[in-house]
Scaffold this active site. Structure first.
Site, short mmCIF file in Angstrom:
data_model
loop_
_atom_site.label_atom_id
_atom_site.label_comp_id
_atom_site.label_asym_id
_atom_site.label_seq_id
_atom_site.Cartn_x
_atom_site.Cartn_y
_atom_site.Cartn_z
N GLU A 647 11.65 2.37 54.54
CA GLU A 647 12.29 3.28 53.58
C GLU A 647 13.60 2.62 53.22
O GLU A 647 14.46 2.47 54.10
CB GLU A 647 12.46 4.66 54.22
CG GLU A 647 12.67 5.76 53.21
CD GLU A 647 14.10 6.20 53.14
OE1 GLU A 647 14.78 5.75 52.20
OE2 GLU A 647 14.52 6.98 54.00
N CYS A 681 20.64 7.38 50.78
CA CYS A 681 19.72 6.55 49.98
C CYS A 681 19.39 7.29 48.70
O CYS A 681 19.13 6.69 47.66
CB CYS A 681 18.40 6.30 50.70
SG CYS A 681 18.54 6.20 52.45
#
Ligand code: FDA
Length: 889
Positions: A647, A681
């Site tokens: 990720e 993120c």
């Protein structure tokens, strides 16, 4: 325009399928024939019509003129100069000015000698007077909002006008009470009875609030005008309590309980003598008749209390009431462009099935049903809570509990939390890095323990994770403290960390129970076919510093629950939080041999871990370049082919078109771009704004950015804490310097004082195009690009050209735009008309595509599948004596 658009798209009122489709078709036709500008004008007129139903006038002068015909019938007025939820100081000051001017005009119309409670009043929403009307901003509220409110009250006192402080969200009640007490004890208002309080009967605290108000009235020798309403924010309160994991709802969940509470509050108000001027605001005939009966029972004379209604509602009933008992009209005044929030509340209220006004229009209901006694009805309920509305902690059903949060607007909860968070005066202890030997020992140990853990029944492993979730909540204050001190997390971010970690534990426990059971497959007679999922071995979990607890726990628990051993390597910046998380998992029952922590640098410990052939899979969250290095290392190390779940980052964009609600968009832009100092993120990096509204939106954004507080993350008033370390700070400051030279500065949040730490002030820059940015800027820097009407396809191409695909936000009320963007933008998580951060486990499974990661999504139904091998077993039952079920059939 956007408000009318909202109505037309059927988001608030349903015109019925045929009429809506017809209306939209007619509109499209009209646009084609006449052009957008003509339709805009037509819509503005239509909006005026709807506004006119609920708004007395666009200016105070107009409202005063419209009020005359009602006054002839005997009505009194309370003018609400429409304004709420200021986002910038400029907006707030504008509202204060409107009140001042309004008071002056209204004051001129009051005949000399009019008793205070018989003359016109005004109603004020405190959220209009200050952009940060919140308990956590107590000092600013006292130092900045209170003087503004005092100014308004002084003008009102001079003009002989009573003021009612409107009740807003339940989380504002405590700060409102603090302000109210300050006002009553202010000598400037000694002996003046013009400061009114609004009590919402749907709040569970309402009944006790009345005792507090009575005590205030006695202590300050005052009559308090108390307006009793049922409350206008019910659905928002329910949603908010669920999202925040509150122990229960601040409001009742059954309409009948709100009605009973209203009567109980009215009874209490009327039972107090000489402390209140009661004002019963309702459009419900049953409620009105109960009040009349109660007031007679307590011997209240006509004129010693009043009824109230909203302009545009309950007119027929109040026209009758006003003949015998005073009635006051709450009369909103303001420009139609400012009325959306108010208008929506009114439309919801009139449209809600439970609302009295709605019932009255429903010809299928008998008068017995409409006028049913709420007290009698509630006595027949088998349970107090509304069975159709799960408690906030039970919204996910029986298989997993929602994580518990706190209400930062609740003084008792906030104080309790602050008291229990440890604040070490000394630097935190350190933790030694693993050596190559300890790493090797850890892998050996996990490898040996693997068969035992793999054979442990899933139910037992799930129970251990659920115990870990409970422990996380038990140790919450300590963990929040650790997140603040080691990672610079603000208190709300710390709570979010603990909640998400607990959610991962409970969600994966429930998921494992679901997917790890044998799957019997359908096949030919005389054969049994079963698919089983088996753990792979020992996983390497490599996690980042930006979610030092949540992502760490998410990775580790997914590997553990599926029966794998784990070697966890936390980020270099946050090993202590990881160490505590591991201790908690061990305490919950994960065997020490199964789970090992190996803190240390990525280049050495991380690289050696990944290169070890005994590692059967890698879960990684971090930069795209590191993920690519891991992928190469796994490809070249030899041995079995193992999964990599990566990720990584994103060049996350948001599109705001001309139909967006500027206030809501600005709230979500600020939270998405600057929340957690932009170190998520998912954070917003590039904002695309349609030309038509860009100036207005950016002005509001700039104003709202001035309201943010950057500073000590342990202070509940802080919005934005430091960035993670000196390197991050330097990189961001260099970028900001470059932007200052090549882009247009939209706004910067001032940092007051010289707080110790690696702070970076939030900045917003306007840039020409997306190519200006060659990489993700991981911090509180927002880049804005304007786009012209009709160029959405080009905007989409630009967004997709980055190669990233993590999060994407849309603010629009135009379904066609939303559909186009949703179908064409490549992003793992798309959010419409809300912020684009804060994905909830099991609700918004998180993860991207392209340069943003491999999937599957963390906290989603496919995640655990990547941690297991699939095996089928086929048994030829015919060979060992035939197929019994076939013979029996
Ligand atoms: P009715 O008898 O239809 O009751 C509606 C009430 O039931 C609403 O409060 C609704 O939320 C509640 N309800 C519906 N479903 C429910 C459920 N399942 N469980 C629990 N409760 C449920 N409001 C506010 O919040 N702050 C304010 O300052 C004001 N100010 C104000 C001034 C004046 C003069 C008036 C007339 C009204 C207000 N209001 C308000 C709005 C007020 O809250 C709203 O108009 C009333 O709730 C409507 O109540 P009635 O008795 O007319 O209707």
């Amino acid at each position: 325009m956007s408000s009318w658009g909202l109505l037309l798209t059927g988001k608030v009122v349903d015109f019925g399928h045929d009429s809506r489709a017809g209306m939209l078709a007619a509109l499209k036709n009209l646009i084609a024939k006449t052009g957008e500008s003509v339709v805009r004008e037509a819509l503005k007129k239509a909006m005026k019509l709807i506004g006119g139903q609920f708004v007395l006038g666009e200016t105070v002068a107009e409202a005063l003129s419209h009020s005359r015909s009602y006054m002839k019938k005997g009505y009194r007025f309370s003018y609400d100069i429409l304004g709420e939820g200021a986002r910038s100081d400029e907006q707030a000051k504008g509202y204060v000015e409107s009140y001042r001017k309004g008071i002056a005009l209204i004051g001129k119309t009051i005949p000399a000698g009019t008793p205070l409670f018989e003359g016109p009043g005004i109603s004020v929403k405190l959220s209009a007077l200050h952009a940060r009307y919140q308990l956590v901003k107590r000092d600013r509220v006292i130092n900045e909002l209170l003087p503004r409110l005092k100014d308004i009250l002084l003008s009102a006192k001079k003009a002989g006008i009573a003021v009612a402080i409107d009740a807003e969200e339940a989380s504002r009640l405590d700060i409102e009470m603090i302000l109210f007490e300050q006002l009553l004890s202010d000598p400037a208002f000694a002996g003046w009875n013009g400061i009114g309080f609004v009590v919402q009967a749907y709040q569970k605290r309402a009944f006790y609030l009345i005792d507090w108000l009575a005590a205030q009235a006695s202590a300050h020798n005052r009559i308090i005008p108390v307006r009793l309403v049922k409350g206008a924010y019910w659905d928002s309160e329910i949603k908010w309590a669920q999202m925040n994991g509150l122990p229960s709802y601040p409001v009742f969940t059954r309409k009948e309980h709100t009605d009973v509470s209203y009567l109980a509050c009215a009874n209490k108000i009327l039972s107090y003598k000489s402390v209140f001027f009661p004002q019963f605001a309702t459009h419900n005939i049953r409620t009105v008749s109960s009040i009349i009966e109660l007031s007679t029972r307590y011997g209240w004379a006509t004129g010693s209390f009043e009824f109230q209604r909203l302009h545009g509602m309950g007119e027929a009933m109040h026209d009758k009431i006003v003949k015998d008992t005073p009635s006051r009209i709450y009369a909103p005044v303001g420009a139609h462009k400012d009325l959306l929030a108010y208008l929506i509340r009114r439309l919801l209220e009139n449209g809600a099935n439970s609302s009295f006004i709605h019932l009255l229009m429903d010809h299928s209901k008998s008068s017995e049903e409409i006028l049913a006694d709420p007290v009698a009805t509630t006595k027949n309920f088998a349970q107090l809570y509304n069975p159709t509305i799960a408690l906030p902690l039970a919204i996910y059903g029986a298989h997993r509990r929602n994580s518990a949060g706190i209400d930062f607007g609740n003084a008792a909860q906030l104080q309790a939390l602050l008291k229990t968070i440890p604040h070490p005066d000394q630097p935190l202890s350190t933790i030694s890095d693993a050596t190559m030997t300890t790493l090797n020992d850890a892998i050996n140990s996990a490898h040996k323990a693997f068969p035992f853990w793999a054979a442990t029944p899933v139910e037992k492993r799930a129970a251990i994770l659920e115990r870990a979730a409970d422990l996380l909540e038990e140790y919450e204050p300590e963990l929040i403290g650790l997140c603040t001190h080691e990672a610079g997390k603000t208190l709300p971010d710390g709570i979010a960390e603990v909640r998400e970690a607990a959610d991962f534990c409970r969600y994966y426990a429930a998921e494992a129970r679901r997917i790890l059971a044998p799957h019997v497959l359908t096949g030919p007679a005389g054969e049994s076919n079963v698919l089983m999922l088996h753990p792979r071995g020992v996983f390497a979990c490599i996690s980042p510093w930006n979610f030092p607890l949540a992502i760490f726990m998410g990775q580790v628990t997914a590997a553990l629950i599926t029966g794998n051993g784990v070697i966890a390597k936390p980020a270099e910046q946050t090993p202590l939080i990881a160490a505590r998380a591991v201790e908690i998992l061990h305490e919950a029952g994960v065997p020490r041999e199964v789970l090992h922590l190996v803190p240390g640098p990525g280049e050495t410990i991380g690289a050696a871990l990944v290169a070890d052939k005994r590692i059967c899979g890698v879960v990684f969250t971090g930069g795209t370049d590191t993920a690519q290095r891991i992928q190469q290392a796994l490809a070249t190390r030899g041995g079995s082919i193992v999964p990599l779940i990566a990720e990584t980052g994103g060049q996350n964009c948001m599109v705001v078109d001309s139909s967006a609600l500027p206030e809501q968009a600005v709230d979500d832009i600020i939270l998405s771009a600057f929340g957690s100092a932009g170190q998520r993120c998912s954070a917003l990096r590039i904002l695309f704004v349609q030309d038509d509204i860009a100036d207005e939106l950016l002005k509001l954004l700039a104003g709202a950015m001035q309201e943010l507080k950057v500073g000590n993350p342990a202070d509940p008033a802080t919005d934005i804490g430091p960035v993670i370390d000196a390197d991050a700070q330097r990189m961001l400051l260099d970028h900001i310097e470059r932007m200052k030279k090549s882009a247009k500065l939209v706004a910067v949040t001032p940092i007051t004082g010289t707080p110790e730490g690696f702070f970076v002030a939030p900045h917003a820059f306007e840039i020409a195009n997306i190519e200006t940015l060659s990489r993700e800027i991981f911090g509180p820097v927002l880049h804005v690009i304007r786009f012209a009407t009709g160029t959405l396809p080009q905007v989409i191409d630009a967004i997709n050209s980055t190669g990233y695909g993590l999060t994407f936000g849309i603010h629009s009320r135009i379904d066609e735009h939303v559909q186009l963007l949703v179908s064409r933008v490549h992003a793992g998580n798309i959010y419409v008309n809300r912020s684009m951060i804060g994905a909830t486990v099991g609700v918004q499974p998180f993860g991207g595509e392209g340069l943003s990661g491999t999937g599957p999504k963390a906290g989603g139904p496919h995640y655990l599948l990547r941690f297991v091998n699939e095996r089928t077993t086929t048994v030829n039952t015919a060979a060992i004596g035939g197929n019994v079920s076939l013979l029996n059939g």
